[in-house]
Design a protein around this motif. Structure first.
Motif, PDB file in Angstrom:
ATOM      1  N   ARG A 488      31.142 -44.501 -16.203  1.00  0.00           N
ATOM      2  CA  ARG A 488      30.467 -43.218 -15.967  1.00  0.00           C
ATOM      3  C   ARG A 488      31.252 -42.155 -16.626  1.00  0.00           C
ATOM      4  NH1 ARG A 488      26.944 -43.676 -11.870  1.00  0.00           N
ATOM      5  NH2 ARG A 488      27.394 -45.342 -10.274  1.00  0.00           N
ATOM      6  N   LEU A 512      32.304 -50.305 -11.877  1.00  0.00           N
ATOM      7  CA  LEU A 512      31.364 -49.199 -11.734  1.00  0.00           C
ATOM      8  C   LEU A 512      31.831 -48.507 -10.348  1.00  0.00           C
ATOM      9  CD1 LEU A 512      29.146 -47.594 -12.841  1.00  0.00           C
ATOM     10  CD2 LEU A 512      27.416 -49.270 -11.695  1.00  0.00           C
ATOM     11  N   PRO A 514      31.451 -44.929  -8.228  1.00  0.00           N
ATOM     12  CA  PRO A 514      30.702 -43.353  -8.204  1.00  0.00           C
ATOM     13  C   PRO A 514      31.889 -42.355  -7.638  1.00  0.00           C
ATOM     14  CG  PRO A 514      30.102 -44.722  -6.094  1.00  0.00           C
ATOM     15  CD  PRO A 514      30.722 -45.736  -6.855  1.00  0.00           C
ATOM     16  N   ALA A 523      32.140 -39.213  -9.842  1.00  0.00           N
ATOM     17  CA  ALA A 523      31.926 -39.442 -11.151  1.00  0.00           C
ATOM     18  C   ALA A 523      30.475 -38.917 -11.334  1.00  0.00           C
ATOM     19  CB  ALA A 523      32.188 -40.923 -11.503  1.00  0.00           C
ATOM     20  N   ALA A 525      26.836 -38.984 -13.132  1.00  0.00           N
ATOM     21  CA  ALA A 525      25.834 -39.834 -13.523  1.00  0.00           C
ATOM     22  C   ALA A 525      25.388 -39.890 -14.925  1.00  0.00           C
ATOM     23  CB  ALA A 525      24.279 -39.653 -12.997  1.00  0.00           C
ATOM     24  N   SER A 526      25.080 -40.777 -15.560  1.00  0.00           N
ATOM     25  CA  SER A 526      25.006 -41.163 -17.059  1.00  0.00           C
ATOM     26  C   SER A 526      23.663 -41.645 -17.181  1.00  0.00           C
ATOM     27  CB  SER A 526      26.189 -41.616 -17.466  1.00  0.00           C
ATOM     28  OG  SER A 526      25.950 -42.126 -18.679  1.00  0.00           O
ATOM     29  N   GLN A 527      22.791 -40.932 -18.160  1.00  0.00           N
ATOM     30  CA  GLN A 527      21.618 -41.720 -18.372  1.00  0.00           C
ATOM     31  C   GLN A 527      21.810 -42.688 -19.276  1.00  0.00           C
ATOM     32  OE1 GLN A 527      18.574 -40.969 -17.116  1.00  0.00           O
ATOM     33  NE2 GLN A 527      17.870 -42.572 -18.431  1.00  0.00           N
ATOM     34  N   LEU A 529      24.150 -44.836 -18.958  1.00  0.00           N
ATOM     35  CA  LEU A 529      24.549 -45.780 -18.297  1.00  0.00           C
ATOM     36  C   LEU A 529      23.587 -46.658 -17.347  1.00  0.00           C
ATOM     37  CD1 LEU A 529      26.883 -47.835 -17.046  1.00  0.00           C
ATOM     38  CD2 LEU A 529      27.160 -46.016 -15.082  1.00  0.00           C
ATOM     39  N   LYS A 530      22.539 -45.866 -16.914  1.00  0.00           N
ATOM     40  CA  LYS A 530      21.348 -46.294 -16.244  1.00  0.00           C
ATOM     41  C   LYS A 530      20.554 -47.036 -17.161  1.00  0.00           C
ATOM     42  CE  LYS A 530      21.009 -42.328 -12.878  1.00  0.00           C
ATOM     43  NZ  LYS A 530      19.873 -41.127 -12.737  1.00  0.00           N
ATOM     44  N   SER A 540      22.115 -48.529  -9.826  1.00  0.00           N
ATOM     45  CA  SER A 540      23.193 -48.118  -9.136  1.00  0.00           C
ATOM     46  C   SER A 540      23.188 -46.387  -9.002  1.00  0.00           C
ATOM     47  CB  SER A 540      24.471 -48.328  -9.757  1.00  0.00           C
ATOM     48  OG  SER A 540      25.519 -47.751  -9.084  1.00  0.00           O
ATOM     49  N   ALA A 542      24.947 -42.770  -8.337  1.00  0.00           N
ATOM     50  CA  ALA A 542      25.955 -42.105  -8.296  1.00  0.00           C
ATOM     51  C   ALA A 542      26.413 -41.323  -7.280  1.00  0.00           C
ATOM     52  CB  ALA A 542      25.811 -41.304  -9.783  1.00  0.00           C
ATOM     53  N   SER A 690      31.099 -52.858  -7.947  1.00  0.00           N
ATOM     54  CA  SER A 690      30.942 -51.471  -7.785  1.00  0.00           C
ATOM     55  C   SER A 690      32.055 -50.723  -7.086  1.00  0.00           C
ATOM     56  CB  SER A 690      29.791 -51.326  -6.491  1.00  0.00           C
ATOM     57  OG  SER A 690      30.233 -51.824  -5.550  1.00  0.00           O
TER      58      SER A 690
END
Length: 896
Positions: A488, A512, A514, A523, A525-527, A529-530, A540, A542, A690
């Motif tokens: 992230r 990974l 959060p 952390a 959220a990241s587009q 990463l999604k 997942s 965040a 995770s």
């Protein structure tokens, strides 16, 4: 042969119709389990085997087996039966063999008295059948040897008591040299080669391989030699009964037989090594009788060795001359040689054994090559290590072999063989914005503050530090695997480079999280990463943290108290799948982990029947797993008690770790069948965990003052398994799993788990009430003081209830253990006592019904040919018509 069987039936009939024999069986049925419980710590060992019984049973047999000869030759000589049997034309060898068989059968009946322990172990756990068979085989051979020696002493003993004492002393003489305390004393007064000779002729040295399931031919031959020696002396003693003149005394014959047996043992130990090319003794080669083949090479090791292009050399350096007074070290050396011999039997491995002289050039060379000299109490220095030489001038060494490493020795040696056989180690690329590799220090010459996991991996892998994935000197394409920590925090370009690496068939381990503990905030959220996770079919969130009251672990608070943290998870075997990564894992600890769930297909994909990439879930949750807001968890990181009062969101399908196959980007998924997609997904693999904190030092290791490391759980081992699996070394994963396979007493663990669940439920209920009471508003000093007093009272009530619960659990466990001991100690002895009493009462009743013969009555003598049918039927040897001391004894010779 029929005559021998008739004599055996006669002896067994006499023994099993006498109360003394049943009393001996009852005594052994009580003492054997009692010794296993009290001296061998059967329940405390927590092993589903009979190792505790094998510690005490040899000593009991040394005391018990000679008692079988109390009513043997001395009594028959006093009653004239010995001369009567000799007059029947039965030679001394027939009489000796028959008496040895009957005494051995009675001794083996004594071994059956340990059946309650066998049934108990089978009920408490799942024992290794081959290991049990090997142990009983060794004890059966011991009974055979002791019975033969006891009968040999009894044939010329003046009384039954002297025969028993002589056999007892002889048994102790054979047992004591193998014990550590006696060996240490002998080593202070005898030369090392004399101590080794005593160890060669001692019983424990040849019994231990049987109890461990790795007997050799020389171990079985030792007991056979003792039995043959006793048989020879017994037959010679019977000859002296008939021809007392013109023969050497029995003690001289005994010495001759003893020296002959020692000479045979020495020849079997030394001579074969002179004629074998590798210096190995085939008579000392262990035969693995265990069901799990724990003393043989596993299929993973054989597969690893089959891939070698050139042979490797294993060199075991062992200063044997200085281990004379160290029986534990000698036994450890024997076990290590058994493991190494399994490697030496493979064509790709050359095995050497060195015994270097102290202060010699060879000794110094071995030290320079990485072995550590062990300092002995007397000031001597010895070597006890292993070197692995590869075909490319690569060398690895185990500086000092230890007893704690014996179970993992195969995995360790196989890993070293793999390392020295490669031209270059596997390359592992590491991507992280966290300081996992530490900070470089010119003064120390190494990185300071690096994670312990990185130190473990750096010792056998080539690590490429890819700080952001944009280093042109180290692009993401030449690595065998990638380790991505906290993605992230990585930029979108780096995540796209990781996705391209997976498209080319790369393998990635992604941690990974959060809410990593080392960050000051959750952390983001990241587009990008999604998008990457969506390609693997995983989602997942965040802003959510996994909480589980069943898996919660206690932590220390600032005020000195302890509280359960629902986000600090103690993951056990119940949450681990049967995947290869989890085979050698019993406990994982994760902190503020996120939740992974399968990505739901879109409506368009559903209409086009798009097959999803296969997912293999490795770690799952429980029925009480909930999701809490990451912000609320972050604000309660110093005091997790308020989190217990939160209900949280229930989780659906998913888990804490998943292995996903990466789909091929060149294959149009909406037109591909499931079989085509599965075939195309065999290249790239993405393993997602995770949680980042499970790799940090705080959760899995502690360092002592001397720098030694102690693992608190299996976090590091699990992550090493994951990297080895992705980097192309699945054999090492299987070998680590084999090293940690221990058969435990599962019913005892079930009881402990049930009691622990009750205690955990009590703690959770208390913490929920405490959180609810603490959340109530209080205005004014009086209200605050009253609230504090109420909390203190609740704490005291909880401590009292917890103490009562713990006492109740201890009492329940003690009652359970007491019942196990009671049934094991008394069940079979009671049955034997009743059965023996009935048989003896029936014999006494039948004896009263038979009319007594006149004192001077004697059956007419018959030629030998007329007596043989009686021997075959067993009627003349049944014991009911034998002459007494008042009867006239037939003359000697075959025509008596």
């Amino acid at each position: 042969m029929s005559a021998i069987l008739g004599l055996v039936r006669r002896d067994l009939h006499q023994a099993l119709t006498q109360g003394a024999s049943w009393a001996l069986l009852v005594v052994l049925a009580v003492l054997a389990p009692l010794g296993a419980f009290e001296l061998g710590d059967l329940l405390a060992r927590d092993r589903a085997d009979l190792g505790s019984l094998w510690q005490v049973l040899p000593w009991l047999l040394v005391l018990w087996t000679p008692l079988l000869a109390l009513r043997g030759w001395p009594e028959e000589r006093a009653n004239g039966l010995l001369e009567w049997l000799s007059g029947l034309g039965l030679g001394p060898w027939r009489l000796a063999i028959a008496r040895l068989i009957s005494a051995s059968v009675l001794g083996w009946l004594g071994l059956l008295m340990t059946v309650p322990l066998l049934a108990l172990i089978g009920w408490l756990g799942t024992p290794d059948i081959g290991l049990l068979v090997s142990g009983y085989l060794g004890m059966a051979l011991l009974v055979l040897a002791l019975a033969s020696l006891g009968q040999a002493l009894a044939v010329r003993a003046p009384s039954a008591l002297s025969a028993w004492l002589g056999a007892l002393v002889l048994g102790l003489v054979l047992m004591l040299p193998g014990t550590p305390a006696v060996t240490r004393q002998l080593a202070q007064h005898l030369a090392p080669h004399w101590v080794q000779l005593l160890d060669l002729i001692s019983l424990p040295a040849h019994l231990t391989p049987f109890s461990e399931g790795r007997p050799a031919l020389i171990d079985a031959g030792y007991f056979v030699l003792l039995a043959v020696a006793g048989l020879i002396l017994q037959a010679r003693g019977l000859k002296q009964e008939r021809h007392a003149s013109g023969r050497a005394p029995q003690w001289l014959a005994t010495l001759a037989v003893a020296f002959g047996m020692i000479a045979i043992l020495l020849a079997c130990q030394r001579l074969p090594t002179m004629f074998t090319p590798n210096g190995q003794n085939p008579l000392r080669a262990a035969h693995d009788l265990t069901e799990t083949r724990q003393h043989s090479l596993s299929p993973a090791s054989r597969l690893l060795l089959s891939r070698l292009d050139a042979p490797v050399t294993l060199t075991f350096a062992y200063s044997e001359r200085f281990a004379a007074d160290l029986p534990q070290l000698r036994e450890l050396a024997a076990r290590i040689e058994t493991r190494l011999a399994a490697f030496g039997r493979q064509p790709q491995v050359r095995l050497r054994r060195l015994d270097p002289e102290p202060d010699s050039d060879g000794f110094a060379d071995l030290e320079a090559q990485g072995l550590t000299a062990l300092s002995l109490p007397g000031g001597e220095r010895m070597l006890f290590g292993l070197m692995v030489d590869g075909p490319y001038a690569e060398r690895r060494a185990i500086a000092l072999l230890k007893a704690a490493d014996i179970n993992g020795l195969e995995a360790h040696v196989a890993r070293l063989i793999q390392e020295v056989s490669r031209t270059q180690p596997p390359r592992l690329g590491v991507l992280s914005s966290l300081p996992v590799m530490g900070q470089p220090s010119l003064e120390q010459g190494r990185a300071l503050g690096s994670w312990g996991l990185m130190d473990h991996l750096n010792a056998r892998l080539r690590i490429d530090w890819l700080s952001g994935g944009d280093d042109p000197a180290r692009p993401i394409k030449h690595q065998d695997a990638l380790l991505v920590i906290a993605p992230r925090l990585l930029p979108g370009a780096t995540l796209e480079a990781i996705s391209d690496y997976l498209d080319r068939g790369g393998r990635v381990l992604m941690l990974l999280d959060p809410l990593p503990e080392m960050l000051d905030q959750p952390a983001p959220a990241s587009q990008a990463l999604k998008t990457l996770l969506a390609r693997a079919g995983v989602r997942s969130e965040a802003g959510q943290i996994v909480a589980d009251s069943q898996l919660a672990l206690p932590i220390g608070l600032m005020d000195g108290t302890r509280a359960l943290s629902p986000t600090l998870l103690n993951v056990g075997a119940g949450q681990l799948s049967d995947a290869a990564l989890n085979l050698n894992v019993d406990q994982l600890v994760m902190s503020s982990a996120g939740w992974l769930s399968p990505l739901a297909p879109t409506a368009k994909a559903t209409r086009e029947a798009q097959p999803s990439a296969p997912l293999q879930w490795l770690i799952r949750g429980t029925d009480s797993t909930r999701l809490l807001p990451a912000e609320r968890v972050y604000t309660s990181r110093m005091d997790p008690r308020p989190l217990s009062g939160l209900t949280g969101e229930r989780v659906g399908e998913g888990g804490l770790a998943v292995l996903a196959r990466w789909p091929d980007a060149t294959l149009p998924a909406h037109k591909a069948t499931a079989q085509e997609l599965d075939k195309a997904a065999t290249g790239g693999q993405l393993l997602i965990v995770s949680d980042v904190d499970m790799a940090s030092d705080r959760l899995w290791r502690r360092e002592a003052a001397d720098g030694s490391e102690r693992a608190l759980n299996a976090n590091a081992r699990w992550l090493e398994n994951a990297i080895d699996l992705l980097a192309g070394s699945p054999e090492l994963v299987a070998l680590r799993a084999r090293a940690h396979q221990v058969r435990e007493l599962t019913r005892l663990h079930t009881l402990a788990d049930r009691q622990s669940a009750v205690e955990t439920q009590l703690r959770n209920d208390w913490q929920a009430r405490l959180s609810a009471r603490g959340a109530e508003p209080a205005e004014g000093k009086a209200a605050v003081a009253e609230k504090r007093d109420a909390l203190d009272e609740m704490q005291r009530a909880f401590d009292a209830e917890l103490s009562r619960q713990q006492r109740q659990a201890t009492a329940e466990r003690d009652i359970f253990y007491r019942e196990l001991r009671l049934w094991t100690l008394l069940a079979l002895p009671l049955v034997l006592s009743v059965l023996g009493g009935l048989i003896c009462w029936r014999r006494k009743r039948l004896g009263r019904r038979q009319p007594s013969r006149p004192l001077g009555h004697q059956q007419p003598s018959r030629p030998l040919g007329h007596q043989q049918p009686g021997l075959r039927s067993g009627r003349r040897l049944s014991g009911h018509h034998q002459p007494s001391a008042q009867h006239s004894i037939p003359g000697r010779g075959g025509d008596a």
